[in-house]
Design a protein around this motif. Sequence first.
Motif, PDB file in Angstrom:
ATOM      1  N   PRO A  49      70.649  69.531  16.564  1.00 32.10           N
ATOM      2  CA  PRO A  49      70.819  68.126  16.966  1.00 32.10           C
ATOM      3  C   PRO A  49      69.739  67.244  16.349  1.00 32.10           C
ATOM      4  N   PRO A  50      70.025  65.977  16.160  1.00 28.51           N
ATOM      5  CA  PRO A  50      69.021  65.046  15.617  1.00 28.51           C
ATOM      6  C   PRO A  50      67.794  64.970  16.526  1.00 28.51           C
ATOM      7  N   PHE A  51      66.625  64.759  15.945  1.00 29.24           N
ATOM      8  CA  PHE A  51      65.384  64.746  16.711  1.00 29.24           C
ATOM      9  C   PHE A  51      65.277  63.546  17.637  1.00 29.24           C
ATOM     10  N   GLU A  52      65.970  62.450  17.309  1.00 33.93           N
ATOM     11  CA  GLU A  52      65.808  61.234  18.108  1.00 33.93           C
ATOM     12  C   GLU A  52      66.554  61.294  19.438  1.00 33.93           C
ATOM     13  N   LEU A  53      67.331  62.318  19.677  1.00 35.10           N
ATOM     14  CA  LEU A  53      68.071  62.424  20.931  1.00 35.10           C
ATOM     15  C   LEU A  53      67.143  62.839  22.065  1.00 35.10           C
TER      16      LEU A  53
END
Length: 215
Positions: A49-53
């Motif tokens: 998953p993207p880190f910004e989540l």
Amino acid sequence: MVGQVAFGGRISDFLDSRCVSTIMGIILQNNLFEPRHQMCPRNANYVAPPFELNHSQTIEYIKKSFPDVELPSLFGLHENAELSYQKSESDSIVQYVQQMLPSDQGSAGLTVQQLDQKVLQQLNEIIAQLPKKLKADEITIPFNIKLADGSEMPSPYASVLRQECQRYNKLLGKISQFTALAVQGLAIMSNELEQVYKGILSNTLPQVIKSASYP
């Protein structure tokens, strides 16, 4: 470190720990922190998953993006491993259902003598339909294998075919043995004969015959 943690039912001995450590060694690498890292090279469904989540968004991403059932490729197995597992599970379910059925299904109201007569009748039908044993020694392959130097050698398929014939004859012999003994009444009721008896009544393959059949 993850593979060294022991907990009941999952990691309980050295082999479990070694297996998990090997899998974690493949997954937990430095490139795991790269954006959109594909965690399983053989399957594009497992993308980090993207880190910004945040936490809740990450959980939602996993629910929507990852398969509900782990695919064999995630564990380095071939896709056919899933087919083998499903076949094994299906066979187990069918076997359990058959075991739950009454042993005298379709024979309600019949006396013991009538049940015996029914089994003997089916045994006679089986004997009448049994083919003759194959003559493995007479089997030949009508062609040879050409070698690089131009010479020829007997086809190895002949040996394989003879082995298959021997296995087939072994199965026929096992079936003939128990059906003949049961019909002629030359043997007392043993565990193996009881398996044949119950197998005929329940229309299932007895274990004593299955053990001699093809794997």
